[in-house]
Write an enzyme that holds these catalytic residues in place. Sequence first.
Site, PDB file in Angstrom:
ATOM      1  CG  ASP A 168     -13.529  25.261 -24.882  1.00  0.00           C
ATOM      2  OD1 ASP A 168     -14.761  25.086 -24.969  1.00  0.00           O
ATOM      3  OD2 ASP A 168     -12.742  24.412 -24.423  1.00  0.00           O
TER       4      ASP A 168
ATOM      5  CG  ASP B  33     -16.804  22.401 -19.463  1.00  0.00           C
ATOM      6  OD1 ASP B  33     -16.946  21.939 -18.318  1.00  0.00           O
ATOM      7  OD2 ASP B  33     -17.621  23.167 -19.998  1.00  0.00           O
TER       8      ASP B  33
ATOM      9  CG  ASP C 155     -10.103  21.580 -24.082  1.00  0.00           C
ATOM     10  OD1 ASP C 155     -10.190  20.462 -23.554  1.00  0.00           O
ATOM     11  OD2 ASP C 155     -11.106  22.236 -24.435  1.00  0.00           O
TER      12      ASP C 155
END
Length: 286
Positions: free
Chosen positions: A50, A52, A229
Amino acid sequence: MVPAATTEDASVRQIVTTKNNTPPANPPQIAHGPHDLPEIDLARDALMLDVDGTLIDIAPTPEAVHVPEMLCEALRRLEDKSGGGVALISGRPLKSLDDLFAPLRLPAAGSHGAEIRPRVGEGGCEFDAPRLPDPVRAAFADMAGQIDGLRVEDKGYTLAFHYRSIIEREGEVVAAVRAHMKALPPGYELLRGKAIVEIKSQGFNKGTALRELMKHAPFAGRRPIFHGDDITDEDAFCALAGRGVCVAVRDGGTRQTAADYALADVGEGQRFLGALSTMVNAGAEE
């Protein structure tokens, strides 16, 4: 066409949505470097990342993010050592990913899996989902005017509502989006991230994207290692349950996650990849 999402993909996301901010019953094992994970072989593993909140810190706007040169260099080394076994899986469109990491260009899934590019240099996307129809956009046309400071981003496949600058109005933003969703036909869902809410088709997510990427060379047959995240990454964690390694970048969070391991924050994640990119790997050519 992008492969359809399954009810299994949504199961973990439902858990973390309904029990958000409660300490996990079985928290992930804390990792500080590559040696804290099961042995990584860059010739036989695939790194799925991932962006951001995982590779780079989240900024007030999507355009304001900063990609450190050392991160790009680590990704370039990892791509080289792994024989191309590195891919990005992001809510950003593919073009945004390419612009962000230029001149580095990696296999990727963009827009939460609506766009999938298993290989670079072969004429663009191999798979892409239908774009949001105009009536869906029209249903949310008044949102920005209703809430001062709300930023609406049309990603083509999703509509994103950014409220980082008005985080104190989070409840109001989410409630407004839910109210507007009542005008939509079945088949759409609300996706929550960090200071962002998105409207998208139910037919794709990061779990379907990861599974599709893993069907293609050079990823097929490798063990996937996914770093993510937030709640949108739980679909990928769920898809990998028992079939790969899941690493959550926590940034102080305590919500439940299906990840096996956890890194403290983005900085530690960057150091992790930097260390991995310089390790002597018996399974890969030096």
